[in-house]
Design a protein around this motif. Structure first.
Motif, PDB file in Angstrom:
ATOM      1  N   GLN A 183       0.825  -1.210   0.000  1.00  0.00           N
ATOM      2  CA  GLN A 183       0.000   0.000   0.000  1.00  0.00           C
ATOM      3  C   GLN A 183       0.861   1.262   0.000  1.00  0.00           C
ATOM      4  OE1 GLN A 183      -2.531  -0.721   3.428  1.00  0.00           O
ATOM      5  NE2 GLN A 183      -4.171  -1.571   2.159  1.00  0.00           N
ATOM      6  N   ARG A 184       1.943   1.232   0.759  1.00  0.00           N
ATOM      7  CA  ARG A 184       2.839   2.394   0.783  1.00  0.00           C
ATOM      8  C   ARG A 184       3.498   2.590  -0.577  1.00  0.00           C
ATOM      9  NH1 ARG A 184       4.045   7.395   1.781  1.00  0.00           N
ATOM     10  NH2 ARG A 184       6.175   7.801   2.496  1.00  0.00           N
ATOM     11  N   ALA A 185       3.849   1.494  -1.247  1.00  0.00           N
ATOM     12  CA  ALA A 185       4.447   1.584  -2.577  1.00  0.00           C
ATOM     13  C   ALA A 185       3.480   2.246  -3.558  1.00  0.00           C
ATOM     14  CB  ALA A 185       4.841   0.195  -3.081  1.00  0.00           C
ATOM     15  N   VAL A 186       2.197   1.876  -3.482  1.00  0.00           N
ATOM     16  CA  VAL A 186       1.197   2.457  -4.372  1.00  0.00           C
ATOM     17  C   VAL A 186       0.940   3.918  -4.009  1.00  0.00           C
ATOM     18  CG1 VAL A 186      -1.214   2.341  -5.109  1.00  0.00           C
ATOM     19  CG2 VAL A 186       0.127   0.243  -4.878  1.00  0.00           C
ATOM     20  N   GLU A 187       0.982   4.217  -2.722  1.00  0.00           N
ATOM     21  CA  GLU A 187       0.815   5.610  -2.285  1.00  0.00           C
ATOM     22  C   GLU A 187       1.914   6.485  -2.878  1.00  0.00           C
ATOM     23  OE1 GLU A 187       1.395   8.069   1.879  1.00  0.00           O
ATOM     24  OE2 GLU A 187       0.542   6.059   1.982  1.00  0.00           O
ATOM     25  N   LEU A 188       3.130   5.961  -2.923  1.00  0.00           N
ATOM     26  CA  LEU A 188       4.267   6.715  -3.460  1.00  0.00           C
ATOM     27  C   LEU A 188       4.261   6.744  -4.981  1.00  0.00           C
ATOM     28  CD1 LEU A 188       6.969   5.333  -1.009  1.00  0.00           C
ATOM     29  CD2 LEU A 188       6.222   7.726  -1.142  1.00  0.00           C
ATOM     30  N   ASN A 189       3.696   5.684  -5.604  1.00  0.00           N
ATOM     31  CA  ASN A 189       3.643   5.609  -7.063  1.00  0.00           C
ATOM     32  C   ASN A 189       2.297   5.014  -7.485  1.00  0.00           C
ATOM     33  OD1 ASN A 189       4.044   5.429  -9.793  1.00  0.00           O
ATOM     34  ND2 ASN A 189       5.554   3.772  -9.697  1.00  0.00           N
ATOM     35  N   PRO A 190       1.275   5.860  -7.616  1.00  0.00           N
ATOM     36  CA  PRO A 190      -0.063   5.358  -7.954  1.00  0.00           C
ATOM     37  C   PRO A 190      -0.153   4.729  -9.339  1.00  0.00           C
ATOM     38  CG  PRO A 190      -0.145   7.613  -7.081  1.00  0.00           C
ATOM     39  CD  PRO A 190       1.295   7.307  -7.368  1.00  0.00           C
ATOM     40  N   LYS A 191       0.861   4.898 -10.164  1.00  0.00           N
ATOM     41  CA  LYS A 191       0.842   4.347 -11.524  1.00  0.00           C
ATOM     42  C   LYS A 191       1.524   2.982 -11.616  1.00  0.00           C
ATOM     43  CE  LYS A 191      -1.253   7.888 -13.326  1.00  0.00           C
ATOM     44  NZ  LYS A 191      -2.647   7.738 -13.811  1.00  0.00           N
ATOM     45  N   ASP A 192       1.877   2.414 -10.484  1.00  0.00           N
ATOM     46  CA  ASP A 192       2.547   1.112 -10.482  1.00  0.00           C
ATOM     47  C   ASP A 192       1.499   0.001 -10.523  1.00  0.00           C
ATOM     48  OD1 ASP A 192       4.083  -1.122 -10.173  1.00  0.00           O
ATOM     49  OD2 ASP A 192       4.945  -0.551  -8.242  1.00  0.00           O
ATOM     50  N   ALA A 193       1.155  -0.413 -11.743  1.00  0.00           N
ATOM     51  CA  ALA A 193       0.103  -1.419 -11.913  1.00  0.00           C
ATOM     52  C   ALA A 193       0.476  -2.753 -11.275  1.00  0.00           C
ATOM     53  CB  ALA A 193      -0.194  -1.607 -13.402  1.00  0.00           C
ATOM     54  N   THR A 194       1.768  -3.083 -11.279  1.00  0.00           N
ATOM     55  CA  THR A 194       2.192  -4.372 -10.728  1.00  0.00           C
ATOM     56  C   THR A 194       1.901  -4.466  -9.241  1.00  0.00           C
ATOM     57  OG1 THR A 194       3.951  -4.505 -12.371  1.00  0.00           O
ATOM     58  CG2 THR A 194       4.125  -5.966 -10.480  1.00  0.00           C
ATOM     59  N   THR A 195       2.194  -3.412  -8.493  1.00  0.00           N
ATOM     60  CA  THR A 195       1.957  -3.445  -7.056  1.00  0.00           C
ATOM     61  C   THR A 195       0.463  -3.417  -6.749  1.00  0.00           C
ATOM     62  OG1 THR A 195       4.034  -2.252  -6.742  1.00  0.00           O
ATOM     63  CG2 THR A 195       2.598  -2.437  -4.841  1.00  0.00           C
ATOM     64  N   ILE A 196      -0.311  -2.714  -7.555  1.00  0.00           N
ATOM     65  CA  ILE A 196      -1.770  -2.734  -7.397  1.00  0.00           C
ATOM     66  C   ILE A 196      -2.280  -4.164  -7.604  1.00  0.00           C
ATOM     67  CG2 ILE A 196      -3.962  -1.870  -8.286  1.00  0.00           C
ATOM     68  CD1 ILE A 196      -2.390   0.673  -9.155  1.00  0.00           C
ATOM     69  N   HIS A 197      -1.732  -4.835  -8.614  1.00  0.00           N
ATOM     70  CA  HIS A 197      -2.086  -6.238  -8.848  1.00  0.00           C
ATOM     71  C   HIS A 197      -1.702  -7.101  -7.645  1.00  0.00           C
ATOM     72  CE1 HIS A 197      -2.294 -10.163 -10.869  1.00  0.00           C
ATOM     73  NE2 HIS A 197      -1.082 -10.385 -10.404  1.00  0.00           N
ATOM     74  N   LEU A 198      -0.553  -6.841  -7.054  1.00  0.00           N
ATOM     75  CA  LEU A 198      -0.117  -7.598  -5.875  1.00  0.00           C
ATOM     76  C   LEU A 198      -1.108  -7.457  -4.728  1.00  0.00           C
ATOM     77  CD1 LEU A 198       3.718  -6.849  -5.783  1.00  0.00           C
ATOM     78  CD2 LEU A 198       2.669  -9.103  -5.932  1.00  0.00           C
ATOM     79  N   LEU A 199      -1.615  -6.247  -4.542  1.00  0.00           N
ATOM     80  CA  LEU A 199      -2.630  -6.056  -3.501  1.00  0.00           C
ATOM     81  C   LEU A 199      -3.879  -6.874  -3.817  1.00  0.00           C
ATOM     82  CD1 LEU A 199      -2.189  -2.231  -2.852  1.00  0.00           C
ATOM     83  CD2 LEU A 199      -1.986  -4.043  -1.122  1.00  0.00           C
TER      84      LEU A 199
END
Length: 302
Positions: A183-199
């Motif tokens: 969640q912190r990674a996505v907060e810092l980079n909302p365009k990171d589709a891979t981390t959103i997928h991980l969530l």
């Protein structure tokens, strides 16, 4: 099985040749003159002088590798190597800089250590060492720069990998920490589709836990991790909005999430997309097979 699903978010790449980074000789070493006596009795001193000179030049060149190469040069080389798919060369290259104090270098080294641990050709004892190493390196990257989004992502991935060696209690206990770093990674980079997928995978994994594993988790923790297929679907849809068709597995899990929610018509659309996704990696092959099997189970004919 649920915990392991969190781990499979990285993409393997196609092979291509790797340019080499070479060190330049130290200018002082190149111009140094050492007087040599030519008498017989002086031969021992001559040998000692030559050995010392050679060692000095070696040390000088070794120092230049670390001092003269900019961080940008190292990360560019590492990214090129990562895209080539040569995990072993990538690890060998980045491990030269394992004492770096730069988070951009360290999270890439953590990724390389993790990916090398996951190779089927890596020995079991080496897998464990590399996985713990990857977690520690990612932690160091975060200690240096808490605002580094990829460091949070890879710390979460590597911590999840370590859980495979520490049992169900530790794995479940780490689940909240893993989610928080994603969640912190996505907060810092909302365009990171891979981390959103991980969530999304995190949520899907806990949403489909069988009842007996839920009971185990409840016995171990007062508030064990839990989620729903609706929550997982939200992340998969968001990842697709950020970067359409970026990942075959996201397409597959969109289909699976809709199936879990009894929305078969929409599920069919995504399962067809997953099946038709270009197969470039071993994971793409697995996605293709699973999507095809699901479509057949839903009465689709090919």
């Amino acid at each position: 099985m649920a915990g392991r699903k969190i781990l499979h978010s990285w993409l393997q790449r196609l092979h291509s040749p790797l340019p080499r980074v070479t060190a330049r000789s130290h200018p002082r070493a190149a111009s140094t003159h050492i007087p040599v006596k030519t008498t017989f009795l002086g031969k021992g001193l001559v040998l000692s002088s030559l050995l010392a000179f050679g060692y000095y030049r070696w040390k000088s060149r070794h120092a230049v590798v670390h001092a003269s190469i900019k961080v940008e040069d190292i990360t560019e080389q590492a990214d090129y190597l990562y895209d080539s798919g040569d995990t072993e060369k990538l690890y060998e290259f980045l491990n030269k800089f394992n004492n770096s104090e730069d988070a951009e270098i360290l999270w890439r080294l953590a990724r390389a250590s993790h990916d090398l641990a996951r190779l089927s050709t890596t020995a079991p004892d080496m897998k464990k060492r590399l996985m713990y190493e990857s977690r520690d390196i990612a932690q160091k990257a975060l200690d240096i720069n808490e605002s580094c989004s990829p460091a949070h992502k890879w710390f979460g991935i590597c911590l999840s990998g370590v859980g495979d060696f520490e049992g169900i209690k530790v794995k479940i206990g780490n689940a909240y920490t893993i989610r928080d770093h994603f969640q912190r990674a996505v907060e810092l980079n909302p365009k990171d589709a891979t981390t959103i997928h991980l969530l999304g995978l995190w949520c899907y994994g806990f949403a489909e836990l069988p009842w007996y594993q839920v009971k185990i988790a409840a016995a171990l923790f007062a508030t064990p991790p839990s989620s729903t297929f609706e929550e997982a679907l939200g992340y998969f849809e968001k990842a697709e909005q950020v970067d359409p068709n970026f990942y075959s597995k996201n397409l597959l899990y969109l289909g699976k999430a809709f199936l879990q929610l009894k929305k078969n018509e929409v599920a069919l659309k995504w399962l067809h997309k997953a099946r038709d996704y270009p197969v470039r990696t071993e994971e793409d092959k697995e996605v293709h097979k699973e999507a095809t099997d699901l479509l057949k189970s839903l009465g689709e004919k090919f």
